[in-house]
Motif scaffolding. Structure first.
Motif, PDB file in Angstrom:
ATOM      1  N   ILE A 287       0.876  -1.165   0.000  1.00 19.01           N
ATOM      2  CA  ILE A 287       0.000   0.000   0.000  1.00 19.01           C
ATOM      3  C   ILE A 287       0.917   1.221   0.000  1.00 19.01           C
ATOM      4  CG2 ILE A 287      -1.750   1.318   1.246  1.00 19.01           C
ATOM      5  CD1 ILE A 287      -2.832  -1.309   0.246  1.00 19.01           C
ATOM      6  N   VAL A 288       0.703   2.131  -0.935  1.00 18.28           N
ATOM      7  CA  VAL A 288       1.533   3.333  -1.042  1.00 18.28           C
ATOM      8  C   VAL A 288       0.642   4.569  -0.926  1.00 18.28           C
ATOM      9  CG1 VAL A 288       3.121   4.664  -2.481  1.00 18.28           C
ATOM     10  CG2 VAL A 288       3.214   2.164  -2.504  1.00 18.28           C
ATOM     11  N   VAL A 289       1.043   5.476  -0.058  1.00 15.00           N
ATOM     12  CA  VAL A 289       0.359   6.765   0.070  1.00 15.00           C
ATOM     13  C   VAL A 289       1.286   7.845  -0.455  1.00 15.00           C
ATOM     14  CG1 VAL A 289      -0.604   8.485   1.652  1.00 15.00           C
ATOM     15  CG2 VAL A 289      -1.009   6.046   2.063  1.00 15.00           C
ATOM     16  N   ILE A 290       0.758   8.689  -1.336  1.00 16.36           N
ATOM     17  CA  ILE A 290       1.530   9.842  -1.791  1.00 16.36           C
ATOM     18  C   ILE A 290       0.750  11.104  -1.443  1.00 16.36           C
ATOM     19  CG2 ILE A 290       2.669   8.575  -3.655  1.00 16.36           C
ATOM     20  CD1 ILE A 290       0.739   9.972  -5.620  1.00 16.36           C
ATOM     21  N   ASP A 291       1.476  12.151  -1.120  1.00 12.18           N
ATOM     22  CA  ASP A 291       0.834  13.419  -0.788  1.00 12.18           C
ATOM     23  C   ASP A 291       1.604  14.544  -1.448  1.00 12.18           C
ATOM     24  OD1 ASP A 291      -1.237  14.789   1.053  1.00 12.18           O
ATOM     25  OD2 ASP A 291       0.603  15.876   1.505  1.00 12.18           O
ATOM     26  N   PHE A 292       0.919  15.338  -2.280  1.00 13.80           N
ATOM     27  CA  PHE A 292       1.553  16.457  -2.962  1.00 13.80           C
ATOM     28  C   PHE A 292       1.638  17.655  -2.012  1.00 13.80           C
ATOM     29  CE2 PHE A 292      -0.311  14.100  -6.619  1.00 13.80           C
ATOM     30  CZ  PHE A 292       0.868  13.860  -7.314  1.00 13.80           C
ATOM     31  N   TRP A 293       2.821  18.300  -1.990  1.00 14.12           N
ATOM     32  CA  TRP A 293       3.032  19.382  -1.028  1.00 14.12           C
ATOM     33  C   TRP A 293       4.122  20.330  -1.502  1.00 14.12           C
ATOM     34  CZ3 TRP A 293       7.400  20.370   2.306  1.00 14.12           C
ATOM     35  CH2 TRP A 293       8.518  19.580   1.996  1.00 14.12           C
ATOM     36  N   SER A 294       4.293  21.430  -0.767  1.00 14.65           N
ATOM     37  CA  SER A 294       5.439  22.327  -0.930  1.00 14.65           C
ATOM     38  C   SER A 294       5.716  22.979   0.417  1.00 14.65           C
ATOM     39  CB  SER A 294       5.167  23.399  -1.993  1.00 14.65           C
ATOM     40  OG  SER A 294       4.237  24.349  -1.508  1.00 14.65           O
ATOM     41  N   THR A 295       6.901  23.531   0.585  1.00 12.88           N
ATOM     42  CA  THR A 295       7.286  24.104   1.882  1.00 12.88           C
ATOM     43  C   THR A 295       6.478  25.350   2.222  1.00 12.88           C
ATOM     44  OG1 THR A 295       9.050  25.478   0.920  1.00 12.88           O
ATOM     45  CG2 THR A 295       9.646  23.249   1.633  1.00 12.88           C
ATOM     46  N   VAL A 296       5.958  26.048   1.229  1.00 12.16           N
ATOM     47  CA  VAL A 296       5.198  27.278   1.485  1.00 12.16           C
ATOM     48  C   VAL A 296       3.722  27.010   1.734  1.00 12.16           C
ATOM     49  CG1 VAL A 296       6.795  28.708   0.166  1.00 12.16           C
ATOM     50  CG2 VAL A 296       4.828  27.679  -0.994  1.00 12.16           C
ATOM     51  N   CYS A 297       3.312  25.766   1.650  1.00 14.61           N
ATOM     52  CA  CYS A 297       1.909  25.383   1.840  1.00 14.61           C
ATOM     53  C   CYS A 297       1.695  24.977   3.299  1.00 14.61           C
ATOM     54  CB  CYS A 297       1.564  24.237   0.899  1.00 14.61           C
ATOM     55  SG  CYS A 297      -0.044  23.468   1.204  1.00 14.61           S
ATOM     56  N   LYS A 298       1.105  25.875   4.106  1.00 16.00           N
ATOM     57  CA  LYS A 298       0.917  25.615   5.533  1.00 16.00           C
ATOM     58  C   LYS A 298       0.017  24.405   5.812  1.00 16.00           C
ATOM     59  CE  LYS A 298       3.614  28.745   7.144  1.00 16.00           C
ATOM     60  NZ  LYS A 298       4.890  28.331   7.761  1.00 16.00           N
ATOM     61  N   ARG A 309       3.160   9.696  12.155  1.00 18.47           N
ATOM     62  CA  ARG A 309       2.468   8.744  13.034  1.00 18.47           C
ATOM     63  C   ARG A 309       1.957   7.545  12.232  1.00 18.47           C
ATOM     64  NH1 ARG A 309      -2.731  10.939  16.380  1.00 18.47           N
ATOM     65  NH2 ARG A 309      -3.507   8.957  17.237  1.00 18.47           N
ATOM     66  N   ILE A 310       1.466   7.793  11.028  1.00 22.64           N
ATOM     67  CA  ILE A 310       1.004   6.716  10.143  1.00 22.64           C
ATOM     68  C   ILE A 310       2.166   5.804   9.760  1.00 22.64           C
ATOM     69  CG2 ILE A 310       0.368   6.303   7.722  1.00 22.64           C
ATOM     70  CD1 ILE A 310      -2.089   6.597   9.352  1.00 22.64           C
ATOM     71  N   TYR A 314       2.328   1.735  10.657  1.00 25.12           N
ATOM     72  CA  TYR A 314       2.388   0.652   9.671  1.00 25.12           C
ATOM     73  C   TYR A 314       3.821   0.186   9.401  1.00 25.12           C
ATOM     74  CZ  TYR A 314      -2.545   1.437   8.637  1.00 25.12           C
ATOM     75  OH  TYR A 314      -3.917   1.535   8.730  1.00 25.12           O
ATOM     76  N   ARG A 315       4.712   0.430  10.352  1.00 25.98           N
ATOM     77  CA  ARG A 315       6.126   0.134  10.116  1.00 25.98           C
ATOM     78  C   ARG A 315       6.415  -1.345   9.887  1.00 25.98           C
ATOM     79  NH1 ARG A 315       5.285   1.057  15.411  1.00 25.98           N
ATOM     80  NH2 ARG A 315       6.107  -0.389  16.949  1.00 25.98           N
ATOM     81  N   ASN A 316       5.553  -2.225  10.395  1.00 26.74           N
ATOM     82  CA  ASN A 316       5.788  -3.665  10.236  1.00 26.74           C
ATOM     83  C   ASN A 316       4.921  -4.282   9.142  1.00 26.74           C
ATOM     84  OD1 ASN A 316       7.709  -3.783  12.366  1.00 26.74           O
ATOM     85  ND2 ASN A 316       6.060  -3.809  13.867  1.00 26.74           N
ATOM     86  N   PHE A 321       5.142   5.484   2.411  1.00 25.96           N
ATOM     87  CA  PHE A 321       4.604   6.837   2.299  1.00 25.96           C
ATOM     88  C   PHE A 321       5.637   7.730   1.626  1.00 25.96           C
ATOM     89  CE2 PHE A 321       4.074  11.214   3.458  1.00 25.96           C
ATOM     90  CZ  PHE A 321       2.699  11.417   3.431  1.00 25.96           C
ATOM     91  N   PHE A 322       5.168   8.558   0.670  1.00 23.75           N
ATOM     92  CA  PHE A 322       6.040   9.528   0.020  1.00 23.75           C
ATOM     93  C   PHE A 322       5.373  10.907   0.030  1.00 23.75           C
ATOM     94  CE2 PHE A 322       7.488   5.656  -2.335  1.00 23.75           C
ATOM     95  CZ  PHE A 322       8.826   5.707  -1.957  1.00 23.75           C
ATOM     96  N   ALA A 323       6.126  11.907   0.441  1.00 26.36           N
ATOM     97  CA  ALA A 323       5.693  13.296   0.309  1.00 26.36           C
ATOM     98  C   ALA A 323       6.243  13.787  -1.025  1.00 26.36           C
ATOM     99  CB  ALA A 323       6.220  14.141   1.464  1.00 26.36           C
ATOM    100  N   ILE A 324       5.359  14.057  -1.982  1.00 28.42           N
ATOM    101  CA  ILE A 324       5.778  14.431  -3.338  1.00 28.42           C
ATOM    102  C   ILE A 324       5.823  15.956  -3.449  1.00 28.42           C
ATOM    103  CG2 ILE A 324       5.367  14.129  -5.794  1.00 28.42           C
ATOM    104  CD1 ILE A 324       5.662  11.469  -4.436  1.00 28.42           C
ATOM    105  N   ASN A 325       7.021  16.494  -3.536  1.00 26.73           N
ATOM    106  CA  ASN A 325       7.175  17.940  -3.597  1.00 26.73           C
ATOM    107  C   ASN A 325       6.891  18.466  -4.994  1.00 26.73           C
ATOM    108  OD1 ASN A 325       9.084  20.503  -4.064  1.00 26.73           O
ATOM    109  ND2 ASN A 325       8.441  20.433  -1.923  1.00 26.73           N
TER     110      ASN A 325
END
Length: 412
Positions: A287-298, A309-310, A314-316, A321-325
């Motif tokens: 299961i892969v979660v991606i989240d689009f973001w940028s440093t200026v986006c509060k 925390r997520i 699910y560490r085991n 999880f990837f934060a996609i800049n």
């Protein structure tokens, strides 16, 4: 005339070069992670080019940042040194400063200093000294109220927590991290300090029941429960029932949002912080979660603690999880992540290829990729609190697992 034109060109060229040099210096300063390095950079800068008496604010932003960063490190003496130079805080600096004071007062750290610093900043905000674009006056009133409650000044605490409502533009908007959750937690703590234990218990219980809560809300609720009930025998069971109620309500909403229209994860090449190529299509079986973001986006970074925390939850399991800049480079993102202490895996979406391929609408926006490489879930925006963000993403992951393997989702 030719001489005059030449002179004007030389002056213009010199001014341009000077402004370019100042911009380069500012960017170099912002790229520094350690406050000790920032201070050395600043001292070297003013040694080479002392402030122009005609421009007293020339190095204002440097001094303001040093004040904030020394306070972040816990050095109140250094903070006061730079604060005594009367810097004007930018909106972002005031945001970071108020966040630190929030953390301190919520964790009962340096409470007397929090009261003094917040009171001084509030007085300066009334005089329009600092840039309060993000409406931090309301937050500082909350902080000052809780500090006074902890110091035994109940009357001041009650007045300021009530007054904070007149400066609460962002409280009910899920934009900044835990705005409403923090207010309810502080209000509950102040009510308890005033001896109104049942009102405090009701306030905090409803916050947890509706996931307008954080870990601090839960710990405060435990303390208040004991005072209201006279014992703490059933407190863990009581809190667990509230948390289960919150999660199950959100899980039902997540299931309703499931779409039968399936997208396959694109085979687009992304890059990590070191420039290494990464393809999400190669993570089949997880299961892969991606989240689009940028440093200026509060709202983007407001969700990061819940994402961490997520990842731990699910560490085991076969999970990633990837934060996609979007729109930034590693030389901006890496210092930001290091300075803030975030440990999430970051990928870079060159030329917004993945963003466009998935039809993303903005940042933050997350997509859930199931173990078969299918996408049936997306979430736009920030939910407003650590707990609600965690519950919603957990529910989305559990739903993806159930559709992938046929297993039902359950809450612990």
């Amino acid at each position: 005339m030719k001489k005059l034109i030449l002179l004007l060109m030389l002056i213009s060229s010199s001014a341009y070069a000077q402004q370019a040099a100042l911009k380069i210096a500012a960017n170099q300063f912002k790229a520094l992670v350690k406050v000790e390095d920032e201070e050395k950079f600043y001292n070297d800068l003013i040694a080479k080019g002392p402030a122009d008496h005609a421009k007293p604010d020339q190095y204002n932003e440097y001094r303001a940042q040093l004040a904030v960063d020394w306070l972040t490190k816990g050095n109140i003496k250094k903070y006061k040194f730079y604060k005594n130079t009367n810097p004007k805080f930018t909106a972002l600096q005031l945001f970071d400063l108020s966040n630190l004071l929030e953390y301190w007062v919520d964790n009962n750290i340096n409470v007397a200093e929090v009261e003094q610093i917040s009171n001084q900043i509030l007085e300066e905000l009334e005089k329009k000294v600092h840039d309060d674009t993000f409406n931090r006056a309301g937050i500082l009133l909350e902080v000052n109220a809780l500090a006074n409650a902890n110091l035994g000044n109940i009357g001041i605490a009650m007045r300021n927590i009530e007054k904070s409502g007149t400066n609460a533009m962002f409280r009910d908007i899920p934009y900044f991290r835990n705005s409403k959750a923090n207010y309810l937690c502080r209000y509950g703590a102040i009510l308890a300090a005033a001896g109104q234990y049942q009102r405090a218990l009701d306030t905090l219980s409803n916050a947890v029941r509706n996931a307008i809560s954080t870990k601090t809300t839960v710990s405060t609720l435990k303390e208040v429960y004991q005072k209201a009930k006279g014992n703490s025998l059933d407190v863990d069971m009581y809190i667990a029932s509230l948390q289960n109620e919150a999660y199950n309500k959100i899980a039902k909403e997540v299931e309703k949002a499931w779409t039968a229209e399936t997208k396959k994860v694109p085979g687009i090449t992304l890059t990590d912080m070191n420039g290494k190529a990464v393809k999400l299509s190669e993570y089949r079986g997880k299961i892969v979660v991606i989240d689009f973001w940028s440093t200026v986006c509060k709202p983007c970074v407001a969700a990061f603690p819940a994402f961490e925390r997520i990842v731990d939850f699910y560490r085991n399991e076969p999970f990633k999880f990837f934060a996609i800049n979007e729109g930034e480079q590693p030389d901006i993102v890496k210092p930001y992540m290091d300075k803030k202490g975030y440990k999430l895996d970051v990928l870079f979406d060159n030329e917004e290829a993945l963003f466009k391929a998935l039809g993303a609408l903005g940042t933050p926006q997350k997509f859930i990729i199931d173990a078969n490489g299918n996408i049936n879930q997306t979430g736009i925006g920030y939910t407003g609190s650590d707990d609600k963000e965690f519950y919603k993403l957990r529910a989305m992951i559990e739903l993806a697992k159930r559709h992938s393997s046929g297993k039902s989702a359950a809450i612990n």
